[in-house]
Design an enzyme around this catalytic site. Sequence first.
Site, PDB file in Angstrom:
ATOM      1  N   HIS A  15       0.856  -1.190   0.000  1.00 46.10           N
ATOM      2  CA  HIS A  15       0.000   0.000   0.000  1.00 46.10           C
ATOM      3  C   HIS A  15       0.893   1.241   0.000  1.00 46.10           C
ATOM      4  CE1 HIS A  15      -3.162   2.820   1.130  1.00 46.10           C
ATOM      5  NE2 HIS A  15      -4.000   1.888   0.748  1.00 46.10           N
ATOM      6  N   ASP A  71      -7.821  -5.505   0.160  1.00 41.26           N
ATOM      7  CA  ASP A  71      -8.293  -6.394  -0.918  1.00 41.26           C
ATOM      8  C   ASP A  71      -7.874  -7.845  -0.729  1.00 41.26           C
ATOM      9  OD1 ASP A  71      -7.539  -3.593  -2.869  1.00 41.26           O
ATOM     10  OD2 ASP A  71      -9.544  -4.375  -2.512  1.00 41.26           O
TER      11      ASP A  71
END
Length: 432
Positions: A309, A367
Amino acid sequence: MVADSKNPAKLTFGDQEIDLPVYSPVLGPDVLDIRKLYAQGDVFTFDPGFTSTASCESAITFIDGDKGELLYRGYPIDQLAENSHFIEVCYLLLYGELPTPAQLDEFEPRVTRHTMLHEQMHNFFSGFRRDAHPMAIITGVMGALSSFYHDSTDVNDPWQREVASIRMIAKMPTIAAWAYKYSIGQPFVYPRNELDYASNFLHMCFAVPAEEYNVDPIVARAMDRIFTLHADHEQNASTSTVRLAGSSGANPFACIAAGIACLWGPAHGGANEAALNMLREIGTVDRIPEFIERAKDKNDPFRLMGFGHRVYKNFDPRAKVMKESADEVLGLLGIENNPTLQVAIELERIALTDPYFIDRKLYPNVDFYSGIILDAIGFPTSMFTPIFALARTVGWIAQWKEMIADPTQKIGRPRQLYTGAKHRDYLDIENR
Ligand code: SDX
């Protein structure tokens, strides 16, 4: 705007010294105001990907990437996921405070009563191929809504902005559910006003006219929590797209359609679909090392989908809640020892002992586990990103409204570092 700090930053280059105002936010790093830099110093800053750039001032969501903390209007995401519900979170993101009982009683029916689509929309769906990806349909239908709701496209009218916002939050579940029904050749199921937001979406996805369909409350609670976890996330790629589209004065439906299109990318909201496909491709725990090596190989475009991320350099708090929810939902649904979940848990364990991932601070993101729950509920992978888009619609809208109401906002128009050809005259084809 937060007050300037007392000590401006000094930028010296060549024979110039330029003072840059420094702002201290409520949370997060100080920011240097470079808005006058080009006028004063005839130079640009260079930051493709905006890794060190604050594009706006915002009071909606805050992420502490080192602590793995996500706050919606100051409230930690794990507390909201545990104690709140999505419609209440929508109110919080839109208006800045948790609603009183009276405010919630007024807000929820406003959303419920806007869930239907114009009947003419049926023709719009039927223009797509049956095998169209639901994201293609949702992007098109959201943009097309502006042609049905001319009474809420004037962004300068606060009342029209409010009506358009409620319409989009209310209609996204219907659009997403109908995109799913269309893809499997089943008739559209209309929204039901007696159902809550998550149950209504599940009913529209899984009910058929031939028999009664009762939504499982366990599944509805899990769905509602997934919506909350995905609702907003600072200035991510799709939110920045919505803000940029909105800065031109484009109508609200067009701005949200732009955000949906951006979210579709596999590096962004498309990662949940890619992550589950990856877990299925790995298949069994013994094949994990092969894929870990591929993810580390610079010559191999393969990446561990659902890992890493831009902001979280510690765990993604949403992934933590999602993992707990996956355990709970699969257990309650009696899907014990789900092989994909086992692969995901082992993949996370192995990756987080590998120096490549540790050194780069790569952890599971939102996710990584979401697809396992959505798969267990019965959704195909093609519906994973539409569900992300459905949930993120309120975040996009809250950010868009904040931008429109910001008196300092201007049309977004970045400059560039030009490395192309210098000025040259046209060359007739016979001389080339
Ligand atoms: C979302 O921004 C948001 O907030 C987004 C989001 C939201 O709620 O809106 O959180 C939702 O989009 C989550 C992210 C979903 N995407 C994925 O899971 C796709 C896989 N992840 C990567 O593509 C990547 O981690 C990104 C895109 C998420 C972040 O990319 P960055 O910040 O630009 O990091 P990078 O590409 O510069 O990577 C840094 C290093 C590189 O190695 P080196 O060049 O330093 O040797 O880490 C490596 C990368 O190769 N790396 C990975 C990796 N992610 C980064 N290596 C293997 N597998 C990965 N997943």
